[in-house]
Design an enzyme around this catalytic site. Structure first.
Site, PDB file in Angstrom:
ATOM      1  N   PRO A  81       0.820  -1.213   0.000  1.00  0.00           N
ATOM      2  CA  PRO A  81       0.000   0.000   0.000  1.00  0.00           C
ATOM      3  C   PRO A  81       0.852   1.261   0.000  1.00  0.00           C
ATOM      4  CG  PRO A  81      -0.169  -1.138   2.112  1.00  0.00           C
ATOM      5  CD  PRO A  81       0.664  -1.982   1.219  1.00  0.00           C
ATOM      6  N   GLU A  82       0.662   2.101  -1.013  1.00  0.00           N
ATOM      7  CA  GLU A  82       1.337   3.385  -1.125  1.00  0.00           C
ATOM      8  C   GLU A  82       0.249   4.463  -1.062  1.00  0.00           C
ATOM      9  OE1 GLU A  82       4.075   3.178  -4.497  1.00  0.00           O
ATOM     10  OE2 GLU A  82       4.259   1.020  -4.225  1.00  0.00           O
TER      11      GLU A  82
END
Length: 273
Positions: free
Chosen positions: A2-3
């Site tokens: 997750p960015e």
DNA sequence: CTTCGTTCCTGGAAGC
DNA sequence: TGCTTCCAGGAACGAA
């Protein structure tokens, strides 16, 4: 992984479920994910708190209670925050369980358990990674003079530099590779070798790939899921990440896989210079 | 100050 | 087929 776009999608999907709900009980199955204070104090203090706002800063999510207390979550590699109805089957890899009013359960799930939770009370603990975040993509603070000034004294690879959260907040391995592909810049180029034109292209590319990632609800390459347990669809639009050996979408050349800044890196040797 | 290597962790893929 | 090894990587940390 997750960015920024994935965390933003988690924030959006969680918000309607958790806003104005009170935490009734906290069950900690993996205490080492609670970094501050002690797991016992963490649970004790949270019970009775009402979630008044959910914010994102870089890759961090902040639960605000309208008091001097806030909870800061980081999903790291494989973390997920998922809401279910009370009585529904619990999601896989559930490590922390928050029972909320309104018949909702909030779960912190994590396969590789790198995710972290901090409870900050009256700023009693410093989170350098959170406090020192650089400008966000798409803001006026991320501009050419700023990045020029940073890159002037950096000889490390440009990929490593844009992965530094103090330089730009929110990029991870996927969007760093994508931004460099869009900008036509080789990931291994030393930071101080970029000219003004290239810096401008890079900023535009960062803004573009992040915006596109948000629009497409994030990239699900392996494990990422949003607050409802749904996958993103940005993986269908990636230029280079995860496409080593496949043809470049611009020129058809075979994409090169290597390692830059200690990370798996894919680029097009024809389009990126 | 910057840069680089190491560490944490598990599931799935690759290798023999 | 079945076991072992390796790889994925965000960020903190220590060393140079």
């Amino acid at each position: 992984m997750p960015e920024l776009p994935e965390i933003e999608q988690v924030r959006k999907t969680l918000t309607p479920h958790v806003l104005n709900k009170i935490i009734k009980r906290v069950e900690i199955r993996l205490p080492r994910m609670i970094k501050h204070p002690s797991p016992e104090a963490f649970a004790d203090i949270l019970v009775g708190q009402c979630i008044r706002d959910l914010k994102r800063k870089g890759k961090y999510l902040t639960f605000e209670f309208g008091t001097n207390i806030k909870m800061i979550a980081h999903l790291r590699m494989t973390g997920a925050l998922i809401v279910t109805d009370d009585g529904a089957p619990e999601p896989e890899y559930a490590k922390i369980k928050f029972e909320l009013t309104g018949g909702k359960m909030l779960w912190f799930c994590d396969i590789r358990t790198f995710g972290t939770l901090h409870l900050v009370i009256n700023d009693d603990v410093r989170l350098p990674g959170f406090d020192n975040l650089g400008p966000e993509p798409g803001t006026k603070e991320l501009n050419v003079p700023y990045l020029q000034e940073v890159l002037k004294r950096r000889k490390a690879s440009i990929k490593g530099i844009i992965l530094d959260q103090e330089v730009v907040a929110g990029l991870g391995n996927i969007y760093a590779d994508e931004a460099l592909a869009v900008a036509g810049i080789l990931p291994q180029r030393p930071g101080d070798s970029l000219n003004e034109k290239e810096i401008e292209k890079l900023i535009k590319a960062i803004n573009k790939v992040i915006k596109q990632g948000i629009k497409n609800h994030g990239t699900t390459f392996r494990n990422y899921k949003d607050g409802n347990g749904n996958q993103g669809r940005n993986q269908d639009y990636l230029m280079v990440y995860g496409r080593k050996g496949k043809p470049c979408k611009k020129c058809g050349a075979e994409l090169v896989g290597t390692k830059v800044a200690g990370r798996g890196t894919t680029y097009c040797a024809e389009c990126q210079h």
